[in-house]
Design a protein around this motif. Structure first.
Motif, PDB file in Angstrom:
ATOM      1  N   PHE A   1       0.830  -1.199   0.000  1.00 61.66           N
ATOM      2  CA  PHE A   1       0.000   0.000   0.000  1.00 61.66           C
ATOM      3  C   PHE A   1       0.865   1.249   0.000  1.00 61.66           C
ATOM      4  O   PHE A   1       1.973   1.265   0.535  1.00 61.66           O
ATOM      5  CB  PHE A   1      -0.956  -0.015   1.193  1.00 61.66           C
ATOM      6  N   GLU A   2       0.338   2.293  -0.618  1.00 55.56           N
ATOM      7  CA  GLU A   2       1.037   3.569  -0.695  1.00 55.56           C
ATOM      8  C   GLU A   2       1.076   4.220   0.688  1.00 55.56           C
ATOM      9  O   GLU A   2       0.158   4.054   1.491  1.00 55.56           O
ATOM     10  CB  GLU A   2       0.323   4.506  -1.678  1.00 55.56           C
ATOM     11  N   HIS A   3       2.148   4.955   0.940  1.00 60.55           N
ATOM     12  CA  HIS A   3       2.264   5.707   2.187  1.00 60.55           C
ATOM     13  C   HIS A   3       2.351   7.188   1.839  1.00 60.55           C
ATOM     14  O   HIS A   3       3.172   7.587   1.014  1.00 60.55           O
ATOM     15  CB  HIS A   3       3.505   5.291   2.980  1.00 60.55           C
ATOM     16  N   TYR A   4       1.494   7.974   2.449  1.00 61.04           N
ATOM     17  CA  TYR A   4       1.494   9.411   2.259  1.00 61.04           C
ATOM     18  C   TYR A   4       1.712  10.045   3.626  1.00 61.04           C
ATOM     19  O   TYR A   4       0.856   9.928   4.515  1.00 61.04           O
ATOM     20  CB  TYR A   4       0.181   9.892   1.621  1.00 61.04           C
TER      21      TYR A   4
ATOM     22  N   THR B   1      -1.602   8.731   5.785  1.00 65.60           N
ATOM     23  CA  THR B   1      -1.890   7.312   5.977  1.00 65.60           C
ATOM     24  C   THR B   1      -1.238   6.767   7.248  1.00 65.60           C
ATOM     25  O   THR B   1      -0.143   7.172   7.628  1.00 65.60           O
ATOM     26  CB  THR B   1      -1.404   6.468   4.787  1.00 65.60           C
ATOM     27  N   VAL B   2      -1.932   5.842   7.870  1.00 63.81           N
ATOM     28  CA  VAL B   2      -1.418   5.078   9.001  1.00 63.81           C
ATOM     29  C   VAL B   2      -1.620   3.621   8.643  1.00 63.81           C
ATOM     30  O   VAL B   2      -2.748   3.194   8.382  1.00 63.81           O
ATOM     31  CB  VAL B   2      -2.163   5.434  10.314  1.00 63.81           C
ATOM     32  N   ASP B   3      -0.533   2.875   8.577  1.00 63.32           N
ATOM     33  CA  ASP B   3      -0.585   1.467   8.156  1.00 63.32           C
ATOM     34  C   ASP B   3      -1.270   1.317   6.801  1.00 63.32           C
ATOM     35  O   ASP B   3      -2.012   0.361   6.563  1.00 63.32           O
ATOM     36  CB  ASP B   3      -1.274   0.591   9.208  1.00 63.32           C
ATOM     37  N   GLY B   4      -1.067   2.296   5.924  1.00 61.24           N
ATOM     38  CA  GLY B   4      -1.612   2.252   4.571  1.00 61.24           C
ATOM     39  C   GLY B   4      -3.009   2.807   4.422  1.00 61.24           C
ATOM     40  O   GLY B   4      -3.525   2.911   3.316  1.00 61.24           O
TER      41      GLY B   4
END
Length: 126
Positions: free
Chosen positions: A88-91, A95-98
């Motif tokens: 999953f992408e991380h921003y 995001t938290v855990d995707g």
């Protein structure tokens, strides 16, 4: 009322890596192939939805979010997909855990297919 307003919608996704993408959508995401021809695979989703994967010679100009999956529990869906190898992408700061809480009623998690196209898992909360 329009004829299309009651028609099931299907999503078309182009790929330059057909075999890899077919495996990703079929095995990794767990969608069932219901029809196949040279360079085309039609997968079945829930509630009469379809995803058509089709081979193309050149990639799209830029990766983009092509579509998504609505799920009743995003945490469970993300955990299951991660167990199948989905990254999953991380921003940063989002995001938290995707998973991103994009509104008080919506959570989203983005990932990419083998061509770099973005897909999203969404939970709509009441």
């Amino acid at each position: 009322m329009s004829l299309l307003s009651t028609a099931p919608i299907h999503l078309g996704i182009p790929t330059t890596h057909f075999d890899e993408a077919k495996k990703f959508y079929g095995e990794t995401l767990g969608l069932k192939v219901v029809r196949e021809a040279k360079g085309v695979a039609l997968f079945e989703g829930g509630q009469e939805t379809k995803l058509e994967l089709f081979e193309r010679a050149e990639p799209a100009n830029a990766p983009q979010t092509l579509g998504g999956f609505t799920v009743p529990n995003i945490e469970v869906a993300v955990k299951e997909l991660k167990a199948n190898g989905v990254k999953f992408e991380h921003y940063e700061g989002l995001t938290v855990d995707g998973i991103a809480q994009t509104s008080p009623h919506t959570s989203c998690a983005w990932f990419r297919d083998p061509d770099g196209n973005y897909l999203v898992v969404t939970e709509w909360k009441e």
